[in-house]
Write a protein that holds these residues in place. Structure first.
Motif, short mmCIF file in Angstrom:
data_model
loop_
_atom_site.label_atom_id
_atom_site.label_comp_id
_atom_site.label_asym_id
_atom_site.label_seq_id
_atom_site.Cartn_x
_atom_site.Cartn_y
_atom_site.Cartn_z
N GLY A 10 0.82 -1.20 0.00
CA GLY A 10 0.00 0.00 0.00
C GLY A 10 0.85 1.25 0.00
N LEU A 11 0.18 2.37 0.23
CA LEU A 11 0.83 3.68 0.29
C LEU A 11 0.97 4.08 1.75
CD1 LEU A 11 1.81 6.35 -1.00
CD2 LEU A 11 -0.59 7.07 -1.05
N VAL A 12 2.18 4.47 2.13
CA VAL A 12 2.44 4.84 3.51
C VAL A 12 3.42 6.01 3.52
CG1 VAL A 12 4.34 3.18 3.75
CG2 VAL A 12 3.08 3.91 5.78
N ASP A 90 12.46 2.66 -0.18
CA ASP A 90 11.90 1.31 -0.06
C ASP A 90 10.76 1.08 -1.05
OD1 ASP A 90 12.24 1.67 3.49
OD2 ASP A 90 13.53 0.51 2.16
N THR A 91 10.37 2.11 -1.76
CA THR A 91 9.29 1.98 -2.75
C THR A 91 9.67 0.97 -3.83
OG1 THR A 91 8.46 4.22 -2.38
CG2 THR A 91 7.98 3.20 -4.51
N ALA A 92 8.83 -0.03 -4.01
CA ALA A 92 9.10 -1.10 -4.97
C ALA A 92 7.93 -2.07 -4.97
CB ALA A 92 10.38 -1.85 -4.59
N VAL A 93 7.97 -2.98 -5.92
CA VAL A 93 7.09 -4.15 -5.88
C VAL A 93 7.84 -5.23 -5.10
CG1 VAL A 93 5.87 -5.91 -7.18
CG2 VAL A 93 6.01 -3.57 -8.07
N VAL A 122 4.55 -1.53 -2.76
CA VAL A 122 4.77 -0.70 -1.57
C VAL A 122 5.25 0.66 -2.05
CG1 VAL A 122 6.18 -0.36 0.48
CG2 VAL A 122 5.27 -2.64 -0.05
N THR A 123 4.53 1.70 -1.66
CA THR A 123 4.90 3.06 -2.02
C THR A 123 5.05 3.89 -0.76
OG1 THR A 123 3.67 2.87 -4.10
CG2 THR A 123 4.27 5.09 -3.38
N VAL A 124 6.21 4.50 -0.60
CA VAL A 124 6.50 5.30 0.58
C VAL A 124 6.65 6.75 0.15
CG1 VAL A 124 7.99 5.62 2.58
CG2 VAL A 124 7.70 3.33 1.59
N SER A 125 5.80 7.60 0.67
CA SER A 125 5.85 9.03 0.32
C SER A 125 6.71 9.79 1.32
CB SER A 125 4.44 9.60 0.28
OG SER A 125 3.85 9.54 1.56
#
Length: 126
Positions: A10-12, A90-93, A122-125
């Motif tokens: 998810g987006l975090v 850390d954003t990646a599949v 996983v998407t980290v903003s």
């Protein structure tokens, strides 16, 4: 047939946490070392973490050590990856994978894994 199904992505926001899970079926789970890999856009797939057949041994890629925790439940045929203190990099599949080898030297190499899931984003903003 063998199936590995990831969930929990998810987006975090940076600093947050996620728990990824991988449900397996169609294989004798305790015959496999289980690993997590990730692939960011434009980059090669990279090793993240691995857990041995019994769960007694774990090993992590350097940038995630101390932040991520891999566990397995041999009664439920699942492997999980807890991601803490997340960073934008850390954003990646994220993919789970199964490796039949007992040789620890094979555990960080993606080509040594026989079965793969479809991945979870996983998407980290920042």
């Amino acid at each position: 047939q063998v199936q590995l199904v990831e969930s929990g992505g998810g987006l975090v926001q940076a600093g947050g946490s996620l728990r990824l899970s991988c449900q397996t079926s169609g294989l004798t789970f305790t015959n496999y070392t289980m690993g997590w890999f990730r692939q960011a856009p434009g980059k090669e797939r990279e090793f993240v973490a691995v857990v041995s057949r019994t769960g007694a041994i774990t090993y992590y890629e350097g940038s995630v050590k101390g932040r991520f925790t891999i566990t397995r439940d041999n009664a439920k045929n699942t492997v999980a990856l807890l991601l803490n203190s997340l960073k934008p990099e850390d954003t990646a599949v994220y993919y789970c994978a199964a490796n039949p080898s007992l040789d620890g030297s094979t555990w960080v190499s993606s080509w040594q894994y026989d079965y793969w899931g479809q991945g979870t984003q996983v998407t980290v903003s920042s």
